[in-house]
Design a protein around this motif. Structure first.
Motif, mmCIF file in Angstrom:
data_model
loop_
_atom_site.group_PDB
_atom_site.id
_atom_site.type_symbol
_atom_site.label_atom_id
_atom_site.label_comp_id
_atom_site.label_asym_id
_atom_site.label_seq_id
_atom_site.Cartn_x
_atom_site.Cartn_y
_atom_site.Cartn_z
ATOM 1 N N ARG A 217 6.114 8.631 2.305
ATOM 2 C CA ARG A 217 5.278 7.447 2.125
ATOM 3 C C ARG A 217 4.038 7.371 3.008
ATOM 4 N N ILE A 218 3.886 8.304 3.916
ATOM 5 C CA ILE A 218 2.777 8.198 4.846
ATOM 6 C C ILE A 218 1.418 8.262 4.132
ATOM 7 N N GLU A 219 1.325 9.038 3.072
ATOM 8 C CA GLU A 219 0.032 9.153 2.383
ATOM 9 C C GLU A 219 -0.341 7.871 1.665
ATOM 10 N N GLN A 220 0.660 7.101 1.237
ATOM 11 C CA GLN A 220 0.363 5.792 0.656
ATOM 12 C C GLN A 220 -0.153 4.841 1.721
ATOM 13 N N LEU A 221 0.313 5.032 2.927
ATOM 14 C CA LEU A 221 -0.061 4.163 4.039
ATOM 15 C C LEU A 221 -1.384 4.590 4.663
ATOM 16 N N GLU A 222 -1.549 5.902 4.843
ATOM 17 C CA GLU A 222 -2.777 6.405 5.473
ATOM 18 C C GLU A 222 -3.067 7.819 4.968
ATOM 19 N N ALA A 223 -4.083 7.943 4.135
ATOM 20 C CA ALA A 223 -4.441 9.248 3.572
ATOM 21 C C ALA A 223 -5.427 10.004 4.451
ATOM 22 N N ASP A 224 -6.096 9.309 5.372
ATOM 23 C CA ASP A 224 -7.094 9.932 6.237
ATOM 24 C C ASP A 224 -6.406 10.782 7.305
ATOM 25 N N ARG A 225 -6.532 12.101 7.191
ATOM 26 C CA ARG A 225 -5.871 13.009 8.142
ATOM 27 C C ARG A 225 -6.527 12.980 9.524
ATOM 28 N N GLN A 226 -7.705 12.372 9.644
ATOM 29 C CA GLN A 226 -8.409 12.352 10.922
ATOM 30 C C GLN A 226 -8.076 11.117 11.768
ATOM 31 N N TYR B 256 18.532 -6.265 2.402
ATOM 32 C CA TYR B 256 17.397 -6.009 1.516
ATOM 33 C C TYR B 256 16.699 -4.686 1.828
ATOM 34 N N ALA B 257 17.400 -3.792 2.539
ATOM 35 C CA ALA B 257 16.766 -2.565 3.030
ATOM 36 C C ALA B 257 16.105 -1.766 1.915
ATOM 37 N N ARG B 258 16.792 -1.573 0.792
ATOM 38 C CA ARG B 258 16.220 -0.748 -0.283
ATOM 39 C C ARG B 258 15.023 -1.430 -0.934
ATOM 40 N N GLN B 259 15.050 -2.735 -0.982
ATOM 41 C CA GLN B 259 13.929 -3.479 -1.580
ATOM 42 C C GLN B 259 12.726 -3.504 -0.630
ATOM 43 N N LEU B 260 13.006 -3.617 0.670
ATOM 44 C CA LEU B 260 11.940 -3.637 1.671
ATOM 45 C C LEU B 260 11.184 -2.322 1.704
ATOM 46 N N GLN B 261 11.824 -1.241 1.282
ATOM 47 C CA GLN B 261 11.163 0.053 1.294
ATOM 48 C C GLN B 261 10.115 0.190 0.199
ATOM 49 N N LEU B 262 10.159 -0.672 -0.793
ATOM 50 C CA LEU B 262 9.168 -0.603 -1.868
ATOM 51 C C LEU B 262 7.826 -1.121 -1.362
ATOM 52 N N PRO B 263 6.757 -0.333 -1.473
ATOM 53 C CA PRO B 263 5.446 -0.819 -1.026
ATOM 54 C C PRO B 263 5.017 -2.107 -1.724
ATOM 55 N N GLN B 264 5.465 -2.305 -2.986
ATOM 56 C CA GLN B 264 5.088 -3.507 -3.727
ATOM 57 C C GLN B 264 5.858 -4.748 -3.270
ATOM 58 N N VAL B 265 6.873 -4.544 -2.448
ATOM 59 C CA VAL B 265 7.659 -5.675 -1.925
ATOM 60 C C VAL B 265 7.433 -5.791 -0.422
ATOM 61 N N GLY B 266 8.071 -4.919 0.356
ATOM 62 C CA GLY B 266 7.901 -4.958 1.793
ATOM 63 C C GLY B 266 8.323 -6.297 2.388
ATOM 64 N N GLY C 82 1.396 -5.465 15.753
ATOM 65 C CA GLY C 82 0.451 -4.689 14.963
ATOM 66 C C GLY C 82 0.984 -3.378 14.440
ATOM 67 N N ALA C 83 2.221 -3.008 14.806
ATOM 68 C CA ALA C 83 2.784 -1.742 14.329
ATOM 69 C C ALA C 83 3.201 -1.865 12.869
ATOM 70 N N ILE C 84 3.154 -0.742 12.174
ATOM 71 C CA ILE C 84 3.624 -0.659 10.792
ATOM 72 C C ILE C 84 5.016 -0.048 10.805
ATOM 73 N N GLY C 85 5.961 -0.690 10.135
ATOM 74 C CA GLY C 85 7.320 -0.172 10.064
ATOM 75 C C GLY C 85 7.474 0.833 8.937
ATOM 76 N N LEU C 86 7.866 2.050 9.260
ATOM 77 C CA LEU C 86 8.103 3.082 8.253
ATOM 78 C C LEU C 86 9.208 3.992 8.783
ATOM 79 N N SER C 87 10.411 3.827 8.258
ATOM 80 C CA SER C 87 11.575 4.542 8.770
ATOM 81 C C SER C 87 11.356 6.056 8.768
ATOM 82 N N ARG C 88 11.897 6.715 9.782
ATOM 83 C CA ARG C 88 11.725 8.158 9.915
ATOM 84 C C ARG C 88 12.145 8.900 8.656
#
Length: 388
Positions: free
Chosen positions: A63-72, A130-140, A51-57
């Motif tokens: 990209r965090i705001e695209q993933l989750e904009a809710d600061r709470q 495919y690292a650079r392509q996987l980073q695109l939210p439209q691909v992943g 259930g974890a979301i992968g998002l490199s440090r």
């Protein structure tokens, strides 16, 4: 950084960031928290917390705001051992996220405690490739898996097929089927960059297969050393997701157009001459899409439309148009963007200009119109022969 300074730095981070155990992280996730695995793509290939979301440090702040904009919303950061996640959590706090914590011991402790792990969708080779392509939210990962399961047939391993095949293979399209019965000639090499001087005389399909295997051995390349004819067109195209039209003659193009209509197979069209080229997409799955015969209802004569061997072509031009075709193919597979359906894109290399012409579906089209009658592939071949 000395060990003393490093320890002091970690202590200061721990003083400002809440650390929790993997079990507590799992509980917070079950209550609606967002668990983010901040390890790099290659590290996650062997597995990640379920259930974890992968998002490199390195891309977290971008990209965090695209993933989750809710600061709470509660966010839990996890890395390999628990240090990068401290940095990640601190960065999120600075961005205004109110409830952020770091998993002490990271993924190593998570696994050691027997908590649920999802196996990575990709092995380390794919994750790196495919690292650079996987980073695109439209691909992943989901999009990359779509590419891996896609089957694309390319008519021609020449001027248009060469660049298209190279970039489709590089992108990770699972299967490429190359149809061409020509052999490599030295005059091909200024534009058909998939071939090499040492392979002059070899079948183009086999020469292309060698190059593609060297570029991406994960991609399956099927070769068909056959000329497209009325007797084999449907068999050669069936079972694929789309066809890239790299034909250099009208009989083959009209046969592909008819077969793609009957098989409901998107056709990515491209053509070049001298210093100009054009591209479009004909998608029979869409009710508003024109077909190739909406653009050319009847085949022109050889004098009206000479091929490259007769008219000549600037070497880079097929590369540009072939890459446009590859781009449209990737968009169709991934289901992103707006394909060139109902639009004809025209490129002029001398003026370096692109023009777009609207290409609506023709109700009277002999290929897809209201009263279109499919007489047979042999009749289409004869129609083109009579025009030539």
């Amino acid at each position: 950084m000395t060990s003393l300074n490093r320890d002091s730095w970690l202590e200061s981070l721990r003083a400002s960031v809440s650390e929790i155990s993997p079990a507590d992280a799992l509980a917070r996730q079950a209550q609606g928290g967002l668990l983010i695995d901040v390890r790099d793509d290659g590290e996650r290939a062997s597995g990640t917390p379920a259930g974890a979301i992968g998002l490199s440090r390195g891309f977290l702040e971008l990209r965090i705001e695209q993933l989750e904009a809710d600061r709470q919303r509660p966010i839990i950061a996890l890395c390999g051992s628990g240090q990068r996640s401290l940095l990640a959590a601190e960065a999120l706090q600075r961005m205004g996220y109110r409830s952020v914590s770091s998993v002490a011991g990271g993924f190593q402790r998570w696994k050691a405690e027997g908590l649920p792990v999802a196996l990575g969708s990709f092995d380390s080779d794919a994750a790196e490739r495919y690292a650079r392509q996987l980073q695109l939210p439209q691909v992943g990962e989901a999009g990359q898996l779509k590419l891996a399961s896609a089957k694309v047939v390319l008519l021609g391993a020449g001027g248009l097929g060469a660049p298209a095949a190279l970039y489709l293979a590089a992108a990770g399209v699972g299967q490429l089927t190359l149809i061409d019965d020509d052999r490599v000639e030295r005059s091909n090499l200024h534009r058909q960059v998939i071939h090499a001087d040492a392979r002059v005389g070899m079948y183009k399909t086999e020469s292309a297969r060698i190059t593609l295997a060297g570029l991406n051995p994960r991609v399956r390349v099927d070769v068909r050393n056959e000329r497209l004819q009325s007797s084999n067109v449907e068999d050669l195209l069936a079972g694929h997701d789309l066809v890239i039209d790299g034909a250099d003659n009208f009989p083959a193009r009209y046969l592909v157009a008819a077969a793609s209509q009957r098989l409901r197979l998107p056709m990515v069209y491209g053509a070049v001459e001298r210093f100009s080229g054009q591209a479009s997409v004909f998608d029979p799955r869409r009710g508003d899409s024109p077909c190739y015969r909406c653009l050319f209802p009847e085949p022109p004569s050889a004098a009206e439309a000479p091929n490259c061997s007769e008219a000549g072509v600037l070497g880079v031009l097929p590369g540009i148009v072939g890459l446009l075709q590859a781009t449209e193919a990737l968009k169709l597979i991934l289901g992103i963007g707006e394909p060139l359906v109902g639009r004809l894109l025209i490129f002029d290399a001398l003026d370096m200009q692109f023009r777009e012409i609207r290409l609506p579906r023709d109700p009277g089209c002999p290929g897809c119109g209201e009263h279109a009658i499919f007489a047979g592939y042999q009749d289409i071949a004869e129609l083109c022969a009579s025009a030539g």
